[in-house]
Scaffold this motif. Structure first.
Motif, PDB file in Angstrom:
ATOM      1  N   LYS A  40       0.810  -1.221   0.000  1.00  0.00           N
ATOM      2  CA  LYS A  40       0.000   0.000   0.000  1.00  0.00           C
ATOM      3  C   LYS A  40       0.840   1.265   0.000  1.00  0.00           C
ATOM      4  CE  LYS A  40      -4.070  -2.018   2.236  1.00  0.00           C
ATOM      5  NZ  LYS A  40      -4.994  -1.952   3.393  1.00  0.00           N
ATOM      6  N   VAL A  41       2.075   1.187   0.488  1.00  0.00           N
ATOM      7  CA  VAL A  41       2.932   2.362   0.535  1.00  0.00           C
ATOM      8  C   VAL A  41       3.368   2.800  -0.858  1.00  0.00           C
ATOM      9  CG1 VAL A  41       5.115   1.078   0.751  1.00  0.00           C
ATOM     10  CG2 VAL A  41       4.910   3.364   1.751  1.00  0.00           C
ATOM     11  N   ILE A  42       3.180   1.936  -1.850  1.00  0.00           N
ATOM     12  CA  ILE A  42       3.580   2.227  -3.224  1.00  0.00           C
ATOM     13  C   ILE A  42       2.361   2.652  -4.036  1.00  0.00           C
ATOM     14  CG2 ILE A  42       4.501   1.228  -5.353  1.00  0.00           C
ATOM     15  CD1 ILE A  42       6.259  -0.558  -3.638  1.00  0.00           C
ATOM     16  N   LYS A  43       2.471   3.769  -4.721  1.00  0.00           N
ATOM     17  CA  LYS A  43       1.400   4.253  -5.591  1.00  0.00           C
ATOM     18  C   LYS A  43       1.381   3.433  -6.877  1.00  0.00           C
ATOM     19  CE  LYS A  43      -1.619   7.180  -7.459  1.00  0.00           C
ATOM     20  NZ  LYS A  43      -3.012   7.296  -6.999  1.00  0.00           N
ATOM     21  N   HIS A  44       0.189   2.956  -7.266  1.00  0.00           N
ATOM     22  CA  HIS A  44       0.078   2.158  -8.486  1.00  0.00           C
ATOM     23  C   HIS A  44      -0.820   2.850  -9.508  1.00  0.00           C
ATOM     24  CE1 HIS A  44      -1.754  -0.948 -11.146  1.00  0.00           C
ATOM     25  NE2 HIS A  44      -0.496  -1.332 -11.210  1.00  0.00           N
ATOM     26  N   HIS A  45      -0.386   2.815 -10.767  1.00  0.00           N
ATOM     27  CA  HIS A  45      -1.197   3.280 -11.893  1.00  0.00           C
ATOM     28  C   HIS A  45      -1.416   2.111 -12.835  1.00  0.00           C
ATOM     29  CE1 HIS A  45      -0.938   7.637 -11.051  1.00  0.00           C
ATOM     30  NE2 HIS A  45       0.299   7.385 -10.665  1.00  0.00           N
ATOM     31  N   SER A  55       2.209   9.950 -20.732  1.00  0.00           N
ATOM     32  CA  SER A  55       1.996  11.357 -20.383  1.00  0.00           C
ATOM     33  C   SER A  55       0.601  11.614 -19.825  1.00  0.00           C
ATOM     34  CB  SER A  55       2.242  12.248 -21.611  1.00  0.00           C
ATOM     35  OG  SER A  55       1.267  12.016 -22.608  1.00  0.00           O
ATOM     36  N   LYS A  56      -0.294  10.658 -19.947  1.00  0.00           N
ATOM     37  CA  LYS A  56      -1.656  10.809 -19.438  1.00  0.00           C
ATOM     38  C   LYS A  56      -1.778  10.441 -17.959  1.00  0.00           C
ATOM     39  CE  LYS A  56      -3.204  11.849 -23.558  1.00  0.00           C
ATOM     40  NZ  LYS A  56      -3.584  13.250 -23.900  1.00  0.00           N
ATOM     41  N   LEU A  57      -0.741   9.823 -17.403  1.00  0.00           N
ATOM     42  CA  LEU A  57      -0.810   9.418 -15.991  1.00  0.00           C
ATOM     43  C   LEU A  57      -0.570  10.613 -15.069  1.00  0.00           C
ATOM     44  CD1 LEU A  57       1.117   6.010 -15.878  1.00  0.00           C
ATOM     45  CD2 LEU A  57      -1.312   6.439 -16.272  1.00  0.00           C
ATOM     46  N   ASP A  58      -1.181  10.560 -13.909  1.00  0.00           N
ATOM     47  CA  ASP A  58      -1.018  11.614 -12.899  1.00  0.00           C
ATOM     48  C   ASP A  58       0.254  11.332 -12.102  1.00  0.00           C
ATOM     49  OD1 ASP A  58      -1.367  13.696 -11.143  1.00  0.00           O
ATOM     50  OD2 ASP A  58      -2.873  12.650  -9.919  1.00  0.00           O
ATOM     51  N   LEU A  59       1.384  11.761 -12.653  1.00  0.00           N
ATOM     52  CA  LEU A  59       2.697  11.511 -12.059  1.00  0.00           C
ATOM     53  C   LEU A  59       3.275  12.791 -11.480  1.00  0.00           C
ATOM     54  CD1 LEU A  59       4.186   9.299 -14.933  1.00  0.00           C
ATOM     55  CD2 LEU A  59       3.329   8.495 -12.715  1.00  0.00           C
ATOM     56  N   PRO A  60       4.220  12.677 -10.563  1.00  0.00           N
ATOM     57  CA  PRO A  60       4.890  13.879 -10.051  1.00  0.00           C
ATOM     58  C   PRO A  60       5.548  14.668 -11.185  1.00  0.00           C
ATOM     59  CG  PRO A  60       5.448  11.958  -8.722  1.00  0.00           C
ATOM     60  CD  PRO A  60       4.721  11.436  -9.923  1.00  0.00           C
ATOM     61  N   ARG A  99       8.957   5.133 -26.468  1.00  0.00           N
ATOM     62  CA  ARG A  99       7.781   6.003 -26.303  1.00  0.00           C
ATOM     63  C   ARG A  99       7.672   6.512 -24.875  1.00  0.00           C
ATOM     64  NH1 ARG A  99       5.283   2.116 -29.755  1.00  0.00           N
ATOM     65  NH2 ARG A  99       4.461   0.988 -27.950  1.00  0.00           N
ATOM     66  N   ILE A 100       7.939   5.651 -23.919  1.00  0.00           N
ATOM     67  CA  ILE A 100       7.811   6.045 -22.510  1.00  0.00           C
ATOM     68  C   ILE A 100       8.879   7.065 -22.128  1.00  0.00           C
ATOM     69  CG2 ILE A 100       8.143   5.158 -20.165  1.00  0.00           C
ATOM     70  CD1 ILE A 100       6.563   2.640 -21.156  1.00  0.00           C
ATOM     71  N   VAL A 101      10.106   6.833 -22.525  1.00  0.00           N
ATOM     72  CA  VAL A 101      11.167   7.796 -22.214  1.00  0.00           C
ATOM     73  C   VAL A 101      10.854   9.138 -22.859  1.00  0.00           C
ATOM     74  CG1 VAL A 101      13.610   8.344 -22.493  1.00  0.00           C
ATOM     75  CG2 VAL A 101      12.932   6.014 -21.893  1.00  0.00           C
ATOM     76  N   HIS A 102      10.401   9.111 -24.098  1.00  0.00           N
ATOM     77  CA  HIS A 102      10.067  10.364 -24.802  1.00  0.00           C
ATOM     78  C   HIS A 102       8.951  11.106 -24.071  1.00  0.00           C
ATOM     79  CE1 HIS A 102       8.862  13.050 -28.107  1.00  0.00           C
ATOM     80  NE2 HIS A 102      10.101  12.864 -28.551  1.00  0.00           N
ATOM     81  N   GLY A 103       7.934  10.370 -23.612  1.00  0.00           N
ATOM     82  CA  GLY A 103       6.816  10.998 -22.924  1.00  0.00           C
ATOM     83  C   GLY A 103       7.171  11.551 -21.560  1.00  0.00           C
ATOM     84  N   LEU A 104       8.241  11.041 -20.972  1.00  0.00           N
ATOM     85  CA  LEU A 104       8.645  11.470 -19.625  1.00  0.00           C
ATOM     86  C   LEU A 104       9.781  12.486 -19.632  1.00  0.00           C
ATOM     87  CD1 LEU A 104       8.566   8.044 -17.735  1.00  0.00           C
ATOM     88  CD2 LEU A 104       6.957   9.938 -17.453  1.00  0.00           C
ATOM     89  N   LEU A 105      10.271  12.866 -20.791  1.00  0.00           N
ATOM     90  CA  LEU A 105      11.422  13.778 -20.856  1.00  0.00           C
ATOM     91  C   LEU A 105      11.254  15.043 -20.011  1.00  0.00           C
ATOM     92  CD1 LEU A 105      12.746  13.682 -24.533  1.00  0.00           C
ATOM     93  CD2 LEU A 105      13.969  13.027 -22.457  1.00  0.00           C
TER      94      LEU A 105
END
Length: 231
Positions: A40-45, A55-60, A99-105
């Motif tokens: 539970k201490v870990i946030k899961h999407h 890029s659609k996820l609610d991330l920090p 794709r993931i790295v590009h979206g998180l740049l």
């Protein structure tokens, strides 16, 4: 200092072992299809690396560490591998990673110095029968990682772990009885099959500040298989 560490896939196997190592000292986030066994201490999407937009996820707004865990082990003779199989393995192992790295740049750039960790395989360095597809897609990761590390230094670090066979759910068909495990262990100079915690220990090191002078490297965590001939 507490970091925001994002694991793509991390509900089981190596990813889960990395999360377990880091959850006490860092803000660990897992984006995966399954949320089974995630503390539970870990946030899961809920996230499918093949189809979903990171890029659609609610991330920090700041991502200090990124690990891409999804992968395939498709071991067959080349004559039995269709071009479509190569395409599917490349899509999961490499194209989704890109794709993931590009979206998180933007979020990676917000960190003081982000650390990115990818996974390859010992079969990229050591030619092995029946590994054509996995070696091709993981080899692409190694080349991409080195180029990315050069392009974005010193803003963030990029390193790759290249394991040999590891006792994880992904390799369950290859290690599903004691005889198979013993046979596979004998192939390695250290006479054992890797455990998820062996790989997770290296990944955790690369995500923490103790490794802040390391980038653009491929680390063989493989029981000596890639460099030693003792048989």
């Amino acid at each position: 200092m507490q970091k925001n560490i994002l694991l793509i896939g991390g509900s089981y196997g190596i990813g889960a072992a990395i999360a377990d190592n880091l959850k006490k000292d860092h803000n660990v986030i897992i984006a995966s299809r399954s949320n089974e066994n995630i503390p539970k201490v870990i946030k899961h999407h809920s996230f499918d690396a093949l189809t979903d937009d990171i890029s659609k996820l609610d991330l920090p707004e700041k991502i200090d560490g990124l690990v891409y865990c999804p992968g395939s082990i498709n071991l067959k003779p080349f004559k039995m591998m269709s071009p479509e199989t190569f395409h599917e393995d490349m899509e999961l192992n490499f194209h989704s990673l890109v794709r993931i790295v590009h979206g998180l740049l933007p979020k990676l750039k917000n960190a003081e110095q982000a650390s990115i960790v990818f996974f390859s395989t010992v079969a990229v360095k050591v030619g092995m029968p029946f590994h054509t597809s996995v070696a091709a897609s993981k080899g692409a990761i190694e080349g991409f990682a080195k180029a990315l590390a050069a392009e974005y230094a010193p803003n963030f670090r990029v390193n790759v772990i290249a394991p040999s066979l590891t006792d994880s759910p992904l390799a369950s068909k290859l290690l599903n009885n004691d005889a198979k495990k013993e046979k596979m262990a004998e192939r390695h100079p250290l006479k054992k099959v890797g455990a998820t915690k062996d790989i997770a220990a290296m990944a955790s090191f690369l995500l923490n500040d103790e490794s802040k002078w390391i980038t653009g490297q491929v680390f063989g965590v493989d029981g000596g298989l890639s460099t030693l001939n003792v048989n």
